[in-house]
Design a protein around this motif. Structure first.
Motif, short mmCIF file in Angstrom:
data_model
loop_
_atom_site.label_atom_id
_atom_site.label_comp_id
_atom_site.label_asym_id
_atom_site.label_seq_id
_atom_site.Cartn_x
_atom_site.Cartn_y
_atom_site.Cartn_z
N LEU A 101 25.45 -25.77 -10.31
CA LEU A 101 25.64 -24.58 -9.47
C LEU A 101 24.90 -23.41 -10.12
CD1 LEU A 101 27.08 -23.30 -7.04
CD2 LEU A 101 29.05 -22.91 -8.50
N PRO A 102 23.80 -22.98 -9.50
CA PRO A 102 23.02 -21.86 -10.07
C PRO A 102 23.80 -20.55 -10.02
CG PRO A 102 21.82 -22.95 -8.28
CD PRO A 102 23.20 -23.50 -8.28
N VAL A 103 23.59 -19.72 -11.02
CA VAL A 103 24.26 -18.43 -11.08
C VAL A 103 23.26 -17.33 -11.40
CG1 VAL A 103 26.49 -19.37 -11.76
CG2 VAL A 103 24.86 -18.69 -13.52
N ILE A 104 23.70 -16.12 -11.18
CA ILE A 104 22.96 -14.92 -11.55
C ILE A 104 23.76 -14.27 -12.67
CG2 ILE A 104 22.16 -12.66 -10.76
CD1 ILE A 104 22.13 -13.97 -7.90
N ARG A 105 23.13 -14.08 -13.81
CA ARG A 105 23.82 -13.47 -14.95
C ARG A 105 23.24 -12.08 -15.20
NH1 ARG A 105 26.80 -17.41 -17.68
NH2 ARG A 105 26.13 -19.53 -17.24
#
Length: 64
Positions: free
Chosen positions: A38-42
């Motif tokens: 699951l890609p995320v934005i940090r």
């Protein structure tokens, strides 16, 4: 007089939002993120999921 176009950004989802949609625990969501599923934005300590990425994650698992 023409008005400048406004960007129509979708609100990003918190980990809690994702857990609610998937009906699972925060720990399960974090494991999916850590596994790269699951890609995320940090941004610093903030972690958010784009709704399109969550949708893609769900669609990929429909046939599993």
């Amino acid at each position: 007089m023409m008005r400048p176009k406004k960007h129509a950004f979708e609100p990003l989802l918190t980990i809690e939002d994702v857990a609610a949609v998937l009906q699972c625990s925060l720990k399960t969501v974090q494991r999916r993120i850590d596994a790269g599923d699951l890609p995320v934005i940090r941004d610093g300590r903030m972690v958010r999921v784009h709704p399109a990425d969550l949708d893609r994650y769900i669609k990929q698992r429909r046939g599993v």
